[in-house]
Design a protein around this motif. Structure first.
Motif, PDB file in Angstrom:
ATOM      1  N   GLN A 189      22.174  57.667  21.267  1.00  0.00           N
ATOM      2  CA  GLN A 189      23.547  58.102  21.809  1.00  0.00           C
ATOM      3  C   GLN A 189      23.236  59.102  22.610  1.00  0.00           C
ATOM      4  O   GLN A 189      22.452  60.148  22.390  1.00  0.00           O
ATOM      5  CB  GLN A 189      24.408  58.745  20.392  1.00  0.00           C
ATOM      6  N   PHE A 190      23.977  59.235  23.744  1.00  0.00           N
ATOM      7  CA  PHE A 190      23.895  60.176  24.747  1.00  0.00           C
ATOM      8  C   PHE A 190      25.105  60.035  25.555  1.00  0.00           C
ATOM      9  O   PHE A 190      25.944  59.021  25.593  1.00  0.00           O
ATOM     10  CB  PHE A 190      22.613  59.835  25.503  1.00  0.00           C
ATOM     11  N   GLU A 191      25.432  60.905  26.717  1.00  0.00           N
ATOM     12  CA  GLU A 191      26.291  61.072  27.496  1.00  0.00           C
ATOM     13  C   GLU A 191      25.831  60.001  28.926  1.00  0.00           C
ATOM     14  O   GLU A 191      24.584  59.906  28.972  1.00  0.00           O
ATOM     15  CB  GLU A 191      26.647  62.415  28.048  1.00  0.00           C
ATOM     16  N   PRO A 192      26.838  59.964  29.461  1.00  0.00           N
ATOM     17  CA  PRO A 192      26.419  59.054  30.784  1.00  0.00           C
ATOM     18  C   PRO A 192      25.470  59.624  31.790  1.00  0.00           C
ATOM     19  O   PRO A 192      25.801  60.859  32.146  1.00  0.00           O
ATOM     20  CB  PRO A 192      27.873  58.816  31.472  1.00  0.00           C
ATOM     21  N   PRO A 193      24.449  58.936  31.900  1.00  0.00           N
ATOM     22  CA  PRO A 193      23.233  59.733  32.842  1.00  0.00           C
ATOM     23  C   PRO A 193      23.992  59.680  34.344  1.00  0.00           C
ATOM     24  O   PRO A 193      24.746  58.906  34.555  1.00  0.00           O
ATOM     25  CB  PRO A 193      22.325  58.844  32.686  1.00  0.00           C
ATOM     26  N   ARG A 194      23.433  60.437  34.887  1.00  0.00           N
ATOM     27  CA  ARG A 194      23.748  60.616  36.774  1.00  0.00           C
ATOM     28  C   ARG A 194      23.094  59.183  37.259  1.00  0.00           C
ATOM     29  O   ARG A 194      23.907  58.904  38.315  1.00  0.00           O
ATOM     30  CB  ARG A 194      23.043  61.771  37.303  1.00  0.00           C
ATOM     31  N   PRO A 225      19.103  65.304  34.838  1.00  0.00           N
ATOM     32  CA  PRO A 225      19.908  64.044  35.378  1.00  0.00           C
ATOM     33  C   PRO A 225      20.071  62.685  34.116  1.00  0.00           C
ATOM     34  O   PRO A 225      21.030  62.306  34.342  1.00  0.00           O
ATOM     35  CB  PRO A 225      19.063  63.502  36.291  1.00  0.00           C
ATOM     36  N   ASP A 226      18.939  62.683  33.415  1.00  0.00           N
ATOM     37  CA  ASP A 226      19.287  61.674  32.370  1.00  0.00           C
ATOM     38  C   ASP A 226      20.159  61.974  31.203  1.00  0.00           C
ATOM     39  O   ASP A 226      20.376  61.222  30.149  1.00  0.00           O
ATOM     40  CB  ASP A 226      18.040  60.978  31.958  1.00  0.00           C
ATOM     41  N   ARG A 227      20.586  63.167  31.058  1.00  0.00           N
ATOM     42  CA  ARG A 227      21.533  64.081  29.794  1.00  0.00           C
ATOM     43  C   ARG A 227      20.729  63.788  28.558  1.00  0.00           C
ATOM     44  O   ARG A 227      21.538  63.935  27.559  1.00  0.00           O
ATOM     45  CB  ARG A 227      22.830  63.157  29.725  1.00  0.00           C
ATOM     46  N   GLY A 228      19.428  63.647  28.558  1.00  0.00           N
ATOM     47  CA  GLY A 228      18.676  63.755  27.456  1.00  0.00           C
ATOM     48  C   GLY A 228      18.334  62.094  26.912  1.00  0.00           C
ATOM     49  O   GLY A 228      17.765  61.936  25.874  1.00  0.00           O
ATOM     50  N   ALA A 229      18.722  61.178  27.455  1.00  0.00           N
ATOM     51  CA  ALA A 229      18.859  59.785  27.106  1.00  0.00           C
ATOM     52  C   ALA A 229      17.157  59.087  26.810  1.00  0.00           C
ATOM     53  O   ALA A 229      17.105  58.593  25.909  1.00  0.00           O
ATOM     54  CB  ALA A 229      19.323  58.945  27.998  1.00  0.00           C
ATOM     55  N   LEU A 230      16.499  59.710  27.795  1.00  0.00           N
ATOM     56  CA  LEU A 230      15.013  58.973  27.675  1.00  0.00           C
ATOM     57  C   LEU A 230      14.443  59.707  26.612  1.00  0.00           C
ATOM     58  O   LEU A 230      13.436  58.944  26.125  1.00  0.00           O
ATOM     59  CB  LEU A 230      14.392  59.518  29.262  1.00  0.00           C
ATOM     60  N   TYR A 231      14.551  60.860  26.326  1.00  0.00           N
ATOM     61  CA  TYR A 231      13.608  61.428  25.057  1.00  0.00           C
ATOM     62  C   TYR A 231      14.466  60.802  23.830  1.00  0.00           C
ATOM     63  O   TYR A 231      13.405  60.374  22.883  1.00  0.00           O
ATOM     64  CB  TYR A 231      13.943  63.146  24.860  1.00  0.00           C
TER      65      TYR A 231
END
Length: 395
Positions: free
Chosen positions: A212-217, A187-193
């Motif tokens: 940098q990451f994609e829009p999280p849900r 759900p976070d698209r990898g943002a938190l890591y």
């Protein structure tokens, strides 16, 4: 005296214009390498298949090309760019970073963990993407290529990145860090890591960090990233033309352009104007008028649209697509630069990341030259030709 030297005699604006013109040309037609070029890169998710140079003190990435009319030659006191036997500009700063020769305690070379893009440390912290190798693969991306070639490792830890960032700062003068990741199905698209990795870099090395990451849900993910002390975000749409996005980045197209804008608006409230950026790639067949209009819409909410020419990556689905000509990119640069000037946004407001570095674009040079007047019209000319990318894996 080089062409840029001659421009300096008429003022800094003319010098900036001359450098901007040269860089736009080089990023369109490439550069023949007739001497040693230590800093270059193949594959990966960043400025791939490029040489990294300082041209007249300006950071630049350019694609090597054996057919370019411009050549990089060795000189007694450095290097120079030549055309038809005449020196055009001086080049410096292409030495191999010293931290590349170090390894971690368990034997991993530092250069497999992070690379120095001129003065910016960069790493893809998870070298995998749920779009890679299937019908969703982005046509312009090479994230899986460097892993397959053995030049990187699949996953970097926060501890690894903190160690390498400190060395890059101390040995090679890194001024910021840019951390990206392949898209995740989480759900976070990898943002938190990637944000935890950025936090570790800041704690150890004190460098400004963009992640940098994609829009999280869930937009609360952006809040959590901000709470980790991250300085800037890159949330990259790649193209504002929905037809192009559907063709070259189907996964991003499904996310939806409106979702990107909602995510950017939330992020700007937390990080501030100019500290949220998005890549906008030119030369994929997009409508230039629509591109400029949507860049303005992004600028109006405080987002920096980092406009760059397509960099064809060997091994990617778009490897045979030529970079766009300067005649196509320059009018778009000038209009977007005018909007940025009106809003008071620039490389200096970005703090960290691609928009701070600017090496893959001429946008900041055009803006700095002071020749990008505010634009009331978005007319830029005819669209780029419709491009057909290679057959997708499994198709």
């Amino acid at each position: 005296m080089t062409a840029v030297d001659e421009s300096r005699s008429t003022g800094t604006g003319a010098a900036s214009e001359a450098v901007a013109a040269l860089i736009m040309e080089l990023q369109a037609v490439g550069l023949r390498i007739e001497t040693e070029l230590e800093t270059s890169r193949k594959g990966g998710a960043g400025p791939s298949d490029s040489g990294m140079l300082w041209i007249e003190g300006v950071p630049v990435t350019v694609p090597p090309s054996s057919e370019s009319p411009y050549s990089l030659r060795a000189e007694d006191d450095g290097q120079g760019i030549y055309r038809d036997g005449t020196k055009i500009a001086s080049v410096s700063g292409t030495a191999r970073p010293r931290f590349y020769d170090l390894t971690t305690a368990d034997g991993i070379p530092y250069h497999q963990i992070a690379l120095l893009h001129l003065d910016s440390l960069a790493s893809t912290v998870v070298q995998a993407c749920n779009y890679w190798g299937n019908s969703d693969q982005c046509g312009f991306c090479g994230i899986g290529l460097s892993l397959a070639a053995g030049t990187t490792i699949a996953k970097k830890t926060p501890e690894m990145l903190a160690e390498v960032a400190t060395a890059a700062r101390d040995l090679d003068g890194a001024v910021d860090a840019t951390l990206t990741t392949g898209s995740s199905v989480a759900p976070d698209r990898g943002a938190l890591y990637v944000a935890r990795c950025g936090h570790a870099v800041k704690q150890a090395a004190g460098l400004p960090v963009e992640v940098q990451f994609e829009p999280p849900r869930d937009l609360d993910t952006i809040n959590q990233v901000h709470d980790l002390g991250i300085d800037a975000l890159g949330i990259h749409i790649e193209s504002f033309d929905p037809a192009v996005l559907a063709r070259v980045a189907p996964g991003k197209h499904r996310t939806g352009i409106d979702t990107y804008f909602r995510t950017w608006e939330h992020a700007v409230k937390l990080f501030g104007e100019g500290r949220v950026s998005t890549y906008v790639i030119l030369g994929m067949g997009e409508d230039p008028d629509l591109t400029v209009a949507m860049c303005k819409r992004a600028i109006d909410i405080g987002v920096y649209p980092f406009v760059v020419p397509l960099r064809p990556v060997a091994g990617s689905l778009m490897e045979n697509i030529p970079a766009p000509a300067r005649d196509y990119t320059e009018p778009i640069y000038r209009k977007v630069a005018g909007f940025l000037a009106e809003r008071g946004l620039g490389a200096d407001t970005a703090v960290a990341g691609c928009a701070r570095c600017q090496a893959c674009s001429s946008l900041n040079l055009i803006q700095h030259a002071g020749t990008a007047p505010p634009c009331s019209s978005t007319t830029t000319g005819t669209p780029a030709p419709l491009l057909q990318i290679g057959k997708r894996p499994g198709a």
